[in-house]
Enzyme design. Structure first.
Site, mmCIF file in Angstrom:
data_model
loop_
_atom_site.group_PDB
_atom_site.id
_atom_site.type_symbol
_atom_site.label_atom_id
_atom_site.label_comp_id
_atom_site.label_asym_id
_atom_site.label_seq_id
_atom_site.Cartn_x
_atom_site.Cartn_y
_atom_site.Cartn_z
ATOM 1 C CD GLU A 296 6.679 -10.038 -12.634
ATOM 2 O OE1 GLU A 296 5.920 -10.052 -13.440
ATOM 3 O OE2 GLU A 296 6.699 -11.195 -11.855
ATOM 4 C CG ASP A 338 2.031 13.733 29.136
ATOM 5 O OD1 ASP A 338 1.719 13.157 30.036
ATOM 6 O OD2 ASP A 338 2.807 14.511 29.031
ATOM 7 C CG ASP A 601 5.494 17.159 24.034
ATOM 8 O OD1 ASP A 601 5.647 16.476 24.896
ATOM 9 O OD2 ASP A 601 4.553 17.883 23.900
ATOM 10 C CG ASP A 605 7.697 11.934 26.283
ATOM 11 O OD1 ASP A 605 7.314 11.135 27.502
ATOM 12 O OD2 ASP A 605 7.215 12.977 26.092
ATOM 13 C CG ASN A 669 -5.626 -18.213 -14.325
ATOM 14 O OD1 ASN A 669 -6.821 -19.346 -14.292
ATOM 15 N ND2 ASN A 669 -5.776 -17.088 -14.476
ATOM 16 C CG ASN A 694 3.634 -12.673 -14.993
ATOM 17 O OD1 ASN A 694 2.804 -12.498 -14.174
ATOM 18 N ND2 ASN A 694 4.974 -12.716 -14.945
ATOM 19 C CG ASP A 698 2.973 -8.696 -13.331
ATOM 20 O OD1 ASP A 698 2.034 -8.918 -12.322
ATOM 21 O OD2 ASP A 698 3.864 -9.337 -13.530
#
Length: 856
Positions: A296, A338, A601, A605, A669, A694, A698
């Site tokens: 999550e 270029d 530039d 382009d 696990n 969990n 996290d």
């Protein structure tokens, strides 16, 4: 358009047609004096019309932004699990899941909000600006601050910042193909009222989304933001880019997790059903497993990691406008650039002006100066060099008309008057100018018809100048009848060739080294230039850049897309190419599976910048180029891009670390929990314990975006590879599970653990393996030789201490824990370190195996 009192002559909306550009007058609220709007009027109109943005994000209160995050499929899974727990009166599980949702969503919001604010500040630092007259002063303002009634000055290279009427114009040519489909630029005038409502007939109006090819104009802004033609069609012209490989990879990873989760949950329900265990307890345990496999925090980790990378790049002078471009920068394996400004200093000087015999000729300089002085397009460094070389008295000359430069004919012509006579003066690519000349200037200045020896001499002079590294323009002219006041392309014929203007642009001393460094990092540098091949090869030779093959523009024009993709792969120098061919090259290279970056530039382009995976421009670029770019460099330096590549690869590596953990130890696990239901008479871990596991896991990984990466991770392009992640999960996941089963055996056989001791002992062991294995996974080599960020150690140790203390705290009963004897801690610690040692060995073998090499 203004009367003697300085007020706009337009007053009331007397409509001669159905659209505003056919009104003979403008509404009263658009009245503007020749001094422009006052600051007070601007503020009032900003409140009335809003910012000049197409897709202005609706302001949301923090509460609504947090509620939006509840629509995330991963969060929805948590909400469903919590709701079911609440319905069946499992208040503990429902409370823990609610806490997980609050922590996940709140942390995600806070971190993303901070990241977005930082990224927005960076984007604003390179935001497009417009020249507008306010309170009698011309000033630069952000485009989004423009309002109806503003008077804006346009010049070549500008993006049109809003829909407006042309007040005055000088040789104004607009490229509006995206709006109308017209292939060629359209000339705009101040007085022309169109006969109908068609957009392509509105020669007196300019529209947001188009850009100025040449000329100058003063424009009265009539419509801004979503009221413009572009806004009314939903911004369709600004086509959204297709999903990147990174976006697709994240999505495929989500599908993989969902499939694995579904199979594990189905397996647990089936086993518990066959064993006739309580269905409610089994169902809640299955939901806890699903939650345990849900990453999550992945959206937050991705956003924070990308934004941190963007902030680090900003310190190196590279501004990231689109965060997802960070990953593409790390995956880039071809850079098209270029020559001018990248490989050379862009400090161009006019070195000589010669006739066809390579003799100095002042008339060539005079003609070049006249053409450059009176043209209204974007002044290139070549024109600037001409004007800076030597002053020429042009007071007797006046301009009558102009044929602007375009990249097909590669010429620019101006019609001038001097002492009652009219002259057409042309400059451009020497090969193209020569083909339109029927005569040349002899030694005495007289026009002489071409002969075979004179043509050979002219070509020899051009070749010698090019081989010496000079950029060359051809200069020509002719006298036209005095009654000619308008010229077209057809007038560029039977010219008199005067000679050549030769320019020197010295190579950058460090450009060769920067190119070699990129090559060593797995990035092939390909040079795309409008110069001829001799000049480009001279620069490459000077910088020790090997040229594998040269492909010319006229050769590209003869190739279909498939043939071009093969030729583009082999060549690294492309000369005399136009904007369409640049774009074709980018698309051809992408079609072969390359991640292509393009650095440009100029006006020409923009198409290639839009088509590239990574579009890069510089702060001094024209508006249309900066608007198309993903990254803006504050200095035109190839070595700065090397820093960007390293940062892009580092960013991707940290995101991959989080995912690889989720597909290895975490999966192992959860798989162990599912497998344990086959032989245990009780649940291996209570649903509340799975959820707590969990949450703690996290929290320990939230600092991962801060971590450094090994040099090997930045040595080569980093591509998203779902197969590699899947295979890593299938290899390391069973290793984790095998030690879980060893833990089960130890707890049941040697330590004679009952249900409470078993669940408590395995909770601590499983959490320890999940958290500590990150120090193994975070590097491909020896974890003792790769130093992690201090925050990673602090987070890991802190969470493990919390996990060890909980069984001895008042919270133990709430979660179903029991006090764990110290021998249990010692035995489990030995297993954890044995697992880490085996995980390191398996990881090294995995990366060395043919399987890893095949998919990396």
């Amino acid at each position: 358009m203004f009367n003697k009192n300085g007020k706009s002559t337009v007053s009331k909306p007397e409509c001669t047609g159905g659209v505003w550009w056919r009104l003979t007058s403008i509404q009263d609220d658009l009245h503007s004096s020749s001094d422009g709007l006052s600051n007070t009027e601007v503020q009032q109109r900003l409140l009335r019309y809003g910012p000049n943005r197409l897709s202005a994000p609706a302001h949301k209160y923090p509460l609504f932004e947090i509620l939006d995050r509840l629509r995330n499929p991963l969060v929805l899974l948590l909400l469903i699990a919590g709701a079911i727990s609440a319905v069946v009166d499992d208040a503990t599980s429902a409370g823990i899941i609610a806490l997980m949702v609050v922590l996940s969503v709140t942390f995600d919001y806070v971190q993303e909000h901070k990241a977005e604010l930082a990224a927005d500040r960076l984007r604003k630092s390179v935001a497009l600006k417009a020249t507008v007259r306010r309170d009698g002063v011309d000033q630069e303002v952000a485009v989004e601050d423009l309002v109806p009634g503003d008077i804006v000055s346009l010049s070549a290279g500008c993006l049109v910042p809003g829909d407006g009427l042309v007040l005055s114009a000088a040789d104004l040519f607009i490229q509006q193909a995206a709006l109308t489909g017209e292939s060629f630029p359209v000339e705009k005038h101040a007085t022309a009222i169109p006969d109908d409502d068609a957009l392509d007939r509105a020669t007196n109006a300019v529209f947001m989304g188009s850009n100025v090819i040449s000329g100058m104009a003063s424009v009265l802004i009539v419509k801004t933001g979503e009221s413009t033609q572009l806004g009314m069609v939903g911004g369709a012209i600004s086509q959204s880019r297709p999903p990147t490989a990174f976006d697709n990879g994240i999505r495929h990873f989500g599908y993989l997790i969902l499939r694995v989760t579904f199979l594990l949950v189905l397996f647990v329900l089936l086993v518990n059903g066959l064993a006739h265990r309580p269905w409610l307890e089994s169902f809640l345990f299955s939901l806890a497993l699903a939650v345990g496999l849900t990453p999550e925090l992945l959206p937050m980790v991705v956003t924070v990691t990308l934004s941190r990378g963007a902030l680090r790049l900003a310190k190196h002078g590279v501004i990231v406008k689109r965060l997802s471009a960070m990953q593409n920068l790390g995956a880039m394996d071809i850079l098209c650039t270029d020559k001018t400004g990248t490989l050379t200093e862009a400090k161009i000087s006019l070195s000589c002006h010669v006739d066809i015999g390579n003799q100095d000729n002042s008339h060539v300089l005079e003609l070049a100066y006249l053409n450059s002085s009176f043209e209204t397009g974007v002044h290139t460094p070549l024109e600037d060099a001409i004007l800076a070389h030597e002053s020429v008295d042009i007071r007797a000359w006046t301009k009558i008309d102009e044929v602007p430069f375009d990249f097909e004919r590669r010429r620019l012509s101006v019609l001038l008057q001097c002492l009652g006579e009219h002259f057409l003066v042309v400059k451009g690519a020497p090969e193209d100018v020569l083909t339109h000349c029927g005569r040349y200037e002899g030694v005495d200045g007289e026009a002489v018809p071409w002969t075979e020896p004179s043509r050979i001499l002219a070509q020899q002079t051009l070749t010698k100048l090019s081989m010496d590294g000079y950029r060359v323009l051809g200069i020509a002219w002719k006298k036209v009848p005095a009654d000619v006041c308008h010229v077209t392309l057809t007038d560029e014929s039977n010219l008199i060739f005067a000679g050549y203007a030769a320019f020197l642009d010295p190579p950058k001393e460090d450009a060769g080294e920067a190119s070699a460094n990129l090559s060593r990092k797995g990035i092939a540098v390909k040079i795309l230039t409008g110069d001829n091949e001799l000049v480009a090869q001279h620069v490459c030779k000077t910088l020790d850049i090997p040229v594998t093959s040269v492909l010319m523009g006229y050769q590209i024009a003869k190739l279909d897309d498939r043939a071009l993709s093969l030729q583009a792969e082999a060549a690294n120098l492309f000369c005399r190419i136009n904007p369409i061919q640049k774009n074709r090259l980018i698309l051809a290279l992408r079609s072969r599976g390359h991640v292509v970056g393009f650095m440009g530039d100029g006006i020409n382009d923009a198409p290639a910048l839009h088509s590239a995976d990574v579009s890069i421009s510089v702060d001094t670029a024209v508006d249309v180029a900066k608007d198309s770019a993903d990254l803006i460099m504050l200095k035109h330096d190839l070595s700065m891009l090397e820093d960007g590549v390293n940062e892009g690869r580092r960013t991707f590596a940290n995101i991959r670390k989080y995912i690889m953990m989720g597909t290895s130890s975490n999966f192992g696990n959860m798989f162990s929990m599912a497998g344990a239901t086959l032989f245990l008479p009780f649940l291996p871990m209570l649903p509340t314990q799975v959820l707590l596991n969990n949450i703690l896991y996290d929290l320990s990984e939230t600092v991962l975006p801060l971590d450094e990466v090994d040099e090997v991770e930045t040595a080569t392009p980093q591509h998203w590879n779902i197969k590699l992640l899947r295979n890593f999960m299938l290899v390391l996941g069973p290793v984790s599970s095998s030690f879980d089963f060893a833990t089960f055996y130890l707890l049941l056989t040697f330590l004679k653990a009952d249900e409470g001791l078993f669940q408590t002992g395995w909770f601590i062991e499983s959490l320890a393996t999940q958290i500590l294995v990150i120090f193994i996974i975070r590097t491909r080599g020896n974890p003792f030789l790769s130093r992690p960020h201090p925050a990673l150690w602090i987070a890991a140790v802190s969470i493990l201490l919390v996990a060890a203390i909980i069984p001895f705290s008042p919270l133990a009963g709430f979660f179903g824990f029991v006090a764990l004897p110290w021998p249990y801690f010692l035995a489990l610690s030995v297993l954890v370190f044995m697992y880490l040692a085996l995980a390191q060995a398996v990881k090294v073998l995995f990366y060395r195996s043919n399987l890893a090499l095949k998919h990396s």
